[in-house]
Design an enzyme around this catalytic site. Structure first.
Site, PDB file in Angstrom:
ATOM      1  N   ASP A  59      -5.356  -5.537  -5.913  1.00 28.06           N
ATOM      2  CA  ASP A  59      -4.963  -5.635  -3.845  1.00 28.06           C
ATOM      3  C   ASP A  59      -6.734  -6.141  -3.356  1.00 28.06           C
ATOM      4  O   ASP A  59      -7.813  -6.071  -4.292  1.00 28.06           O
ATOM      5  CB  ASP A  59      -4.597  -4.203  -3.747  1.00 28.06           C
ATOM      6  N   ASP A 111       3.555  -8.900   1.963  1.00 28.22           N
ATOM      7  CA  ASP A 111       4.288  -7.430   2.407  1.00 28.22           C
ATOM      8  C   ASP A 111       5.801  -7.145   2.482  1.00 28.22           C
ATOM      9  O   ASP A 111       6.249  -6.010   2.908  1.00 28.22           O
ATOM     10  CB  ASP A 111       2.916  -6.237   2.817  1.00 28.22           C
TER      11      ASP A 111
HETATM   12  C1  DGJ Z   1      -1.299  -3.713   0.483  1.00 28.83           C
HETATM   13  C2  DGJ Z   1      -0.118  -4.468  -0.519  1.00 28.83           C
HETATM   14  O1  DGJ Z   1       0.184  -5.783  -0.231  1.00 28.83           O
HETATM   15  C3  DGJ Z   1       1.266  -3.216  -1.395  1.00 28.83           C
HETATM   16  O2  DGJ Z   1       2.072  -3.976  -1.599  1.00 28.83           O
HETATM   17  C4  DGJ Z   1       0.406  -1.709  -1.624  1.00 28.83           C
HETATM   18  O3  DGJ Z   1      -0.397  -1.959  -2.501  1.00 28.83           O
HETATM   19  C5  DGJ Z   1      -0.648  -1.096  -0.708  1.00 28.83           C
HETATM   20  N1  DGJ Z   1      -1.643  -2.091  -0.314  1.00 28.83           N
HETATM   21  C6  DGJ Z   1      -0.964  -0.195  -1.084  1.00 28.83           C
HETATM   22  O4  DGJ Z   1      -2.588   0.239  -0.442  1.00 28.83           O
END
Ligand code: DGJ
Length: 687
Positions: free
Chosen positions: A434, A491
């Site tokens: 991430d 997301d």
């Molecule tokens: C942002 C990501 O896009 C989510 O899917 C998740 O992994 C969160 N971060 C976790 O903090």
């Protein structure tokens, strides 16, 4: 002197009359017999009043010192900042099969323009600058290309939970400039561009397209000069080369061309990313169905709860369980612990072993979330090394976090050691990597740093797959995909949003690398409630997974999810290696695509009813990409989703149809009426 390079139905022809060469032709493949010197003559413009006495060349790097009437392809200065404008002279061409390097130089500076043709149907183009003394580069464009003289500019815009919006702009004199200055390719201005000719649709017409293979932001210039010529430039953002040097290189610009509509572009880019750019640890390994626990438990990790969810995930067909954020440091929310990559013993007294054992006993593999480039001020790492972060001390934080300076080899070594220790201790076959904040400064060294770190980790742990996530789709580009194997598109697990997003992203991204999860019934980012059938089929359009608290499922929902997952697994060998073709649906309420197997022997058609249609009955949906002379058996595989109000004799509700490719592509298929939030799924087999 002239040259040509050919790839996948496109030709690039170049010529020089002594200076930096220029592109004299980029478009549909020319016959081998084309006379290039005549082509160069044909590209010569007239002059008229108010102009200079010769037309400054729109070369592979238009020169600021030669009165070029537009944006230059480079802006250089001596190390002390004194501007310079070398008058480049063409020196030589180096030619090999499918490769061309054109070298020009002046005043101790050499510009080499590299062009390569790839079997996937694309060209890659790169500019390399070397200097006999350290110099400064404010701007260096990848080889500059001429744009179509008709049609529109299509580039992309996005935001968190709303990635991959296509923006269409008419050409006019002046500049369309997009610059991503946030240090990553970004949600906002991802580095993609399509030049669509007038009348170009998904299935018909001419288009040229580019993507810049770089994750550190970019600058794109689409400019119509006062004389009417048009140019496209891509490079790192202005000022991203922060230090003087003797060697600079742009990232690769990937170029595709099509005379079969936007789908020709999409096919070339999908194949190129999947079959050339992405380095699969095991290309033969089927894409495993994911379960990701983020929207189920967030930071609340407990072994009994996650073990229960894992058992349910496996029963539904999941094959890889991904433990998301919350397992390390003292990470009870997003304010702390980034940088402290050791297991939180309060939550996991025996480490992750008991959970992983359970997962593996269920027949699943284990994946783990990490965000190594970042650091929270509230972390042991930051307390020990406050000087390791990127940018000024008084910067604005993002999600309460700062960025580590990856140009610093000590930082990279530490991260390599931390991540390697986890990969050595636990059998991890996948990392969700991430990157959750915008960078405080833009610097190419940061991007080189992350590429170096990922390359080292991949070499040391060659079996591990990596997903590029950045608050969803904030880092999706061909640069990061050379080091990763999947992207987290967004997301947003809202299936309606995803339907549109996946459709537009398919212009560039193949199904095999595009993660798509079935989210909670009550969507966490939009509040919408959508039927399980729709949610599951939308996820089944790409690399499928689940991301919800599976304990919320009713018996019917679980049965639907299990059925769709089983369908996906049965068909993934050919869907994931096939091509996504976007359909030109006559009804704007319908978003439809076909996925056609590599050998053309079968296809699946997904027609998503995103909203209520204006007319009473569905309009016929015309197929594409079929053999007009072949016959196909077509069947609707989810007639159970027909709504109560459907009461007519639509043929697909009760059986299959056998039709020729020509009829399917000309007349199309009439689907049953549908409620918004319905996905019709049709399988087709060539007879
Ligand atoms: C942002 C990501 O896009 C989510 O899917 C998740 O992994 C969160 N971060 C976790 O903090």
């Amino acid at each position: 002197m002239q040259w040509r390079v050919d790839a996948g139905g496109q030709t690039l022809a170049l010529a020089t009359s002594g200076g930096i060469p220029e592109v004299i032709y980029w478009g549909a493949a020319l016959p081998a017999s084309e006379d290039l010197s005549q082509l160069a003559d044909a590209a010569r413009h007239d002059l008229t009043g108010g102009m200079l006495d010769a037309l400054p060349a729109l070369s592979l790097s238009p020169e600021p010192g030669r009165a070029f009437p537009g944006q230059p392809g480079h802006l250089l200065a001596e190390a002390d900042g004194a501007p310079m404008s070398p008058a480049f002279v063409f020196e030589r061409a180096e030619e090999a099969a499918g490769r061309l390097a054109l070298v020009s130089s002046a005043d101790g500076i050499t510009l080499t323009h590299h062009i390569a043709a790839h079997p996937t149907g694309v060209f890659t183009l790169q500019t390399v600058l070397t200097a006999s003394r350290p110099i400064r580069v404010a701007w260096l464009a990848a080889p500059v290309l001429p744009a179509l003289q008709t049609g529109d500019i299509i580039d992309l815009h996005g935001k968190w939970t709303g990635e991959f919006h296509l923006i269409r702009t008419r050409w006019s004199p002046g500049i369309r400039l997009r610059e991503a200055r946030t240090g990553r390719s970004g949600h906002e201005h991802p580095p993609y561009l399509i030049l669509a000719d007038d009348g170009c649709t998904n299935t018909r017409g001419t288009a040229l397209a580019l993507q810049y293979a770089w994750s550190g932001g970019h600058r794109m210039v689409a400019e119509e000069l006062p004389d009417g010529r048009r140019q496209i430039q891509f490079g790192a953002p202005v000022g991203a080369e922060t230090a003087p040097g003797t060697h600079f290189a742009t990232a690769e610009l990937i170029a595709a061309g099509s005379t079969t509509g936007l789908n020709g572009i999409a096919a070339a880019f999908q194949h190129d990313l999947r079959d050339r750019v992405v380095q699969w640890p095991d290309p033969a390994r089927p894409r495993p169905v994911h379960y990701n626990c983020w929207e189920a438990v967030y930071f609340r990790h407990t072994l009994p709860e996650l073990a229960d969810i894992a058992t349910r995930a496996a029963a539904l067909g999941a094959e890889r369980f991904v433990l998301d954020d919350g397992w390390f440091g003292r990470r009870d929310d997003d304010t702390t612990s980034l940088g402290d990559w050791t297991v939180d013993r309060r939550k996991w007294p025996d480490g992750l072993h008991p959970l992983i054992r359970h997962i593996r006993d269920l027949g699943m593999t284990f994946g783990l979330w990490v965000e190594p480039e970042m650091v929270n001020p509230d972390s042991d790492l930051f307390r020990a090394h406050p000087d390791w972060m990127l940018g000024p001390r008084d910067q604005i934080t993002g999600r309460g976090q700062m960025v580590l300076d990856l140009a610093n080899p000590m930082v990279r070594d530490t991260l390599f050691a931390q991540v390697s220790a986890i990969l050595r201790e636990y059998p991890v076959d996948y990392m969700k990597w991430d990157h959750n904040r915008l960078l405080p400064i833009v610097d190419t060294a940061q991007t080189h740093g992350i590429y170096d770190l990922l390359a080292r980790l991949r070499a040391a742990h060659p079996g591990v797959e990596i997903e590029s996530c950045a608050s969803g789709g904030g880092r999706i580009d061909a640069g990061i995909l050379a080091h990763t194997h999947r992207v987290w598109l967004s997301d947003s697990n809202d299936a309606l949003e995803r339907l549109r997003m996946q459709h537009d992203a398919a212009l560039f991204l193949p199904a095999a690398i595009t993660g798509s999860h079935v989210g909670p019934r009550h969507c966490h980012t939009s509040g919408r409630i959508l039927p399980m059938s729709f949610r599951a089929w939308v996820a089944a359009q790409r690399h499928m997974g689940f991301e919800m608290d599976l304990r919320e499922l009713t018996g019917d929902e679980a049965a639907t999810l299990k059925k769709v997952t089983a369908w996906w697994k049965t068909n993934r060998d050919w869907t994931m290696s096939g091509t996504i073709h976007r359909l030109d649906a006559a009804d704007p309420a319908v978003t439809a695509e076909m996925q056609i197997a590599r050998d053309g022997g079968r296809f699946v058609l997904f027609a998503g009813q995103a909203e209520t249609s204006r007319q009473i009955l569905p309009r016929p949906l015309r197929l594409t990409g079929l053999d007009p002379a072949a016959r196909y058996a077509v069947a609707l595989i989810n007639p159970e989703d027909v709504p109560r109000q459907s009461r007519g004799p639509n043929a697909l509700k009760s059986g299959s149809l056998t039709l020729g490719g020509q009829a399917l592509m000309t007349l199309g298929l009439l689907l049953p009426v549908a409620w918004p939030g319905t996905m019709w799924v049709m399988e087709g087999v060539r007879l």
